[in-house]
Write a protein that holds these residues in place. Sequence first.
Motif, PDB file in Angstrom:
ATOM      1  N   SER A 255       0.928  -1.181  -0.013  1.00  0.00           N
ATOM      2  CA  SER A 255       0.038   0.004   0.006  1.00  0.00           C
ATOM      3  C   SER A 255       0.949   1.129   0.017  1.00  0.00           C
ATOM      4  O   SER A 255       0.484   2.293  -0.940  1.00  0.00           O
ATOM      5  N   LYS A 256       1.894   1.409   0.895  1.00  0.00           N
ATOM      6  CA  LYS A 256       2.644   2.491   0.975  1.00  0.00           C
ATOM      7  C   LYS A 256       3.457   2.733  -0.151  1.00  0.00           C
ATOM      8  O   LYS A 256       3.925   3.715  -0.858  1.00  0.00           O
ATOM      9  N   MET A 257       3.859   1.512  -0.878  1.00  0.00           N
ATOM     10  CA  MET A 257       4.767   1.584  -2.083  1.00  0.00           C
ATOM     11  C   MET A 257       4.102   2.216  -3.173  1.00  0.00           C
ATOM     12  O   MET A 257       4.965   2.952  -3.974  1.00  0.00           O
ATOM     13  N   ARG A 258       2.987   2.105  -3.463  1.00  0.00           N
ATOM     14  CA  ARG A 258       2.184   2.824  -4.560  1.00  0.00           C
ATOM     15  C   ARG A 258       2.314   4.234  -4.357  1.00  0.00           C
ATOM     16  O   ARG A 258       2.617   4.996  -5.279  1.00  0.00           O
ATOM     17  N   LYS A 259       1.952   4.848  -3.223  1.00  0.00           N
ATOM     18  CA  LYS A 259       1.833   6.235  -2.949  1.00  0.00           C
ATOM     19  C   LYS A 259       3.526   6.747  -3.097  1.00  0.00           C
ATOM     20  O   LYS A 259       3.718   7.916  -3.745  1.00  0.00           O
ATOM     21  N   ALA A 260       4.656   5.910  -2.430  1.00  0.00           N
ATOM     22  CA  ALA A 260       5.989   6.416  -2.422  1.00  0.00           C
ATOM     23  C   ALA A 260       6.216   6.421  -4.108  1.00  0.00           C
ATOM     24  O   ALA A 260       7.148   7.281  -4.434  1.00  0.00           O
ATOM     25  N   GLN A 261       5.760   5.620  -5.036  1.00  0.00           N
ATOM     26  CA  GLN A 261       6.258   5.444  -6.508  1.00  0.00           C
ATOM     27  C   GLN A 261       5.718   6.782  -6.958  1.00  0.00           C
ATOM     28  O   GLN A 261       6.354   7.202  -7.920  1.00  0.00           O
ATOM     29  N   GLU A 262       4.485   7.038  -6.585  1.00  0.00           N
ATOM     30  CA  GLU A 262       3.603   8.056  -7.392  1.00  0.00           C
ATOM     31  C   GLU A 262       4.498   9.645  -7.047  1.00  0.00           C
ATOM     32  O   GLU A 262       4.616  10.484  -7.973  1.00  0.00           O
ATOM     33  N   ARG A 263       4.857   9.463  -5.469  1.00  0.00           N
ATOM     34  CA  ARG A 263       5.565  10.768  -5.167  1.00  0.00           C
ATOM     35  C   ARG A 263       7.029  10.840  -5.930  1.00  0.00           C
ATOM     36  O   ARG A 263       7.539  11.817  -6.334  1.00  0.00           O
ATOM     37  N   MET A 264       7.613   9.778  -6.098  1.00  0.00           N
ATOM     38  CA  MET A 264       9.091   9.625  -6.640  1.00  0.00           C
ATOM     39  C   MET A 264       8.721   9.842  -8.307  1.00  0.00           C
ATOM     40  O   MET A 264       9.640  10.667  -8.785  1.00  0.00           O
ATOM     41  N   ARG A 265       7.874   9.553  -8.848  1.00  0.00           N
ATOM     42  CA  ARG A 265       7.600   9.699 -10.217  1.00  0.00           C
ATOM     43  C   ARG A 265       7.265  11.264 -10.594  1.00  0.00           C
ATOM     44  O   ARG A 265       7.817  11.589 -11.516  1.00  0.00           O
ATOM     45  N   SER A 266       6.598  11.769  -9.659  1.00  0.00           N
ATOM     46  CA  SER A 266       6.129  12.990  -9.985  1.00  0.00           C
ATOM     47  C   SER A 266       7.306  14.025  -9.890  1.00  0.00           C
ATOM     48  O   SER A 266       7.316  15.266 -10.343  1.00  0.00           O
ATOM     49  N   ALA A 267       8.362  13.697  -9.008  1.00  0.00           N
ATOM     50  CA  ALA A 267       9.466  14.520  -8.749  1.00  0.00           C
ATOM     51  C   ALA A 267      10.430  14.297  -9.831  1.00  0.00           C
ATOM     52  O   ALA A 267      11.368  15.317  -9.727  1.00  0.00           O
ATOM     53  N   ARG A 268      10.639  13.235 -10.339  1.00  0.00           N
ATOM     54  CA  ARG A 268      11.645  12.939 -11.159  1.00  0.00           C
ATOM     55  C   ARG A 268      11.989  14.155 -12.349  1.00  0.00           C
ATOM     56  O   ARG A 268      13.031  14.461 -12.732  1.00  0.00           O
ATOM     57  N   PRO A 269      10.724  14.535 -13.452  1.00  0.00           N
ATOM     58  CA  PRO A 269      10.995  15.492 -14.322  1.00  0.00           C
ATOM     59  C   PRO A 269      11.345  16.837 -13.847  1.00  0.00           C
ATOM     60  O   PRO A 269      12.450  17.239 -14.453  1.00  0.00           O
ATOM     61  N   TYR A 270      10.902  17.127 -12.813  1.00  0.00           N
ATOM     62  CA  TYR A 270      11.608  18.641 -12.168  1.00  0.00           C
ATOM     63  C   TYR A 270      13.245  18.186 -11.862  1.00  0.00           C
ATOM     64  O   TYR A 270      13.750  19.253 -12.122  1.00  0.00           O
ATOM     65  N   ALA A 271      13.491  17.178 -11.094  1.00  0.00           N
ATOM     66  CA  ALA A 271      14.983  17.139 -10.671  1.00  0.00           C
ATOM     67  C   ALA A 271      15.742  17.111 -11.852  1.00  0.00           C
ATOM     68  O   ALA A 271      16.745  17.805 -11.930  1.00  0.00           O
ATOM     69  N   GLU A 272      15.233  16.055 -13.030  1.00  0.00           N
ATOM     70  CA  GLU A 272      16.234  16.015 -14.092  1.00  0.00           C
ATOM     71  C   GLU A 272      16.382  17.329 -14.916  1.00  0.00           C
ATOM     72  O   GLU A 272      17.260  17.678 -15.356  1.00  0.00           O
ATOM     73  N   LYS A 273      15.190  18.089 -14.991  1.00  0.00           N
ATOM     74  CA  LYS A 273      15.276  19.309 -15.681  1.00  0.00           C
ATOM     75  C   LYS A 273      16.332  20.254 -15.118  1.00  0.00           C
ATOM     76  O   LYS A 273      16.880  20.945 -15.529  1.00  0.00           O
ATOM     77  N   ILE A 274      16.113  20.302 -13.541  1.00  0.00           N
ATOM     78  CA  ILE A 274      16.757  21.514 -13.105  1.00  0.00           C
ATOM     79  C   ILE A 274      18.403  20.978 -13.003  1.00  0.00           C
ATOM     80  O   ILE A 274      19.159  21.788 -13.058  1.00  0.00           O
ATOM     81  N   ARG A 275      18.470  19.854 -13.243  1.00  0.00           N
ATOM     82  CA  ARG A 275      20.070  19.229 -12.918  1.00  0.00           C
ATOM     83  C   ARG A 275      20.601  19.420 -14.454  1.00  0.00           C
ATOM     84  O   ARG A 275      21.735  20.210 -14.477  1.00  0.00           O
ATOM     85  N   ASN A 276      19.964  19.640 -15.549  1.00  0.00           N
ATOM     86  CA  ASN A 276      20.358  19.701 -16.887  1.00  0.00           C
ATOM     87  C   ASN A 276      20.551  21.033 -16.750  1.00  0.00           C
ATOM     88  O   ASN A 276      21.821  21.726 -17.397  1.00  0.00           O
ATOM     89  N   ILE A 277      19.706  22.178 -16.312  1.00  0.00           N
ATOM     90  CA  ILE A 277      19.910  23.721 -16.496  1.00  0.00           C
ATOM     91  C   ILE A 277      21.173  23.934 -15.596  1.00  0.00           C
ATOM     92  O   ILE A 277      22.053  24.899 -16.026  1.00  0.00           O
ATOM     93  N   ALA A 278      21.258  23.583 -14.468  1.00  0.00           N
ATOM     94  CA  ALA A 278      22.410  23.695 -13.774  1.00  0.00           C
ATOM     95  C   ALA A 278      23.844  23.236 -14.102  1.00  0.00           C
ATOM     96  O   ALA A 278      24.838  24.177 -14.118  1.00  0.00           O
ATOM     97  N   ALA A 279      23.956  22.231 -14.829  1.00  0.00           N
ATOM     98  CA  ALA A 279      24.857  21.659 -15.590  1.00  0.00           C
ATOM     99  C   ALA A 279      25.293  22.658 -16.704  1.00  0.00           C
ATOM    100  O   ALA A 279      26.474  22.939 -16.973  1.00  0.00           O
ATOM    101  N   ASN A 280      24.307  23.163 -17.699  1.00  0.00           N
ATOM    102  CA  ASN A 280      24.419  23.996 -18.759  1.00  0.00           C
ATOM    103  C   ASN A 280      24.838  25.454 -18.144  1.00  0.00           C
ATOM    104  O   ASN A 280      26.018  25.932 -18.921  1.00  0.00           O
TER     105      ASN A 280
END
Length: 292
Positions: free
Chosen positions: A30-55
């Motif tokens: 039960s907790k895994m589903r919520k944790a996965q949703e939270r993790m997946r929703s944060a991934r695009p933002y984290a990857e984009k800001i990582r790229n901008i910072a590296a650029n």
Amino acid sequence: MAAGKEIRGKIKSVENTKKITKAMEMVAASKMRKAQERMRSARPYAEKIRNIAANLGKANPEYTHAFMKTNDSKSVGFIVVTTDKGLCGGMNTNVLRMVTTQLRELQASGVSASAVAIGNKGLGFLNRVGARVVSHVTQLGDTPHLEKLIGPVKVLLDAYAKGEVSAVYLGYTRFINTMKQEPVVEQLLPLSAAKMQAEAHASGTQHGWDYIYEPDAQTVIDDLLLRYVEALIYQAVAENMASEQSARMVAMKAATDNAGSVIGELKLVYNKTRQAAITKELSEIVAGAAAV
């Protein structure tokens, strides 16, 4: 039937354990589903800001933040993300083994290390191996909160800005899927353009990055790099929590299945013991009747 009574007690004990592991498996699922949703929703933002910072590191702006500079300090920092609770297989062991390997390599080359522990398991391990723990945070619960994470991590970030450490590494368990979690130790600071260059080669595009800053470069870069660090640390903790629940669900399922196997074996032994006792009694009765 003393042996039979003892076996019945063992069967009852294993059945009680099986009920507990089954309940823990369902809670983790039960907790895994919520944790996965939270993790997946944060991934695009984290990857984009990582790229901008590296650029930004390649843009050569008129203002260079401390996080973009390298120094020659003979010390490095580690942010180690683990779980607060156990019973999740070898997840913590794998990431801690990877961190320990890097610590030994650094010590062999004459470089000292300090660590920030996020999670009770990592804190206990680092204390046992004698690592220098400068700050820690535990009991995060099922939902990570930035206000709890940034304070302890800021100790290492400030040390890097002052030139006291030459690099900051982030160790956590990356979520791949429910059955697979991957331990990762990646460089957080200084900002490296290696990842950006690899992505550019993979996509077949090369860009000459140039930015216009409003109101000024210092304000924009300071805010962006703060968000960069926050995003990466939050994402690491979210990935670790999703991995924790997945690993715990798999471990508890395996424990439940093993308990079922043990119960089957114990019942077989009990039936054999009971049958042997009945056969012995019948033999004694037949022998007594024949004697009479």
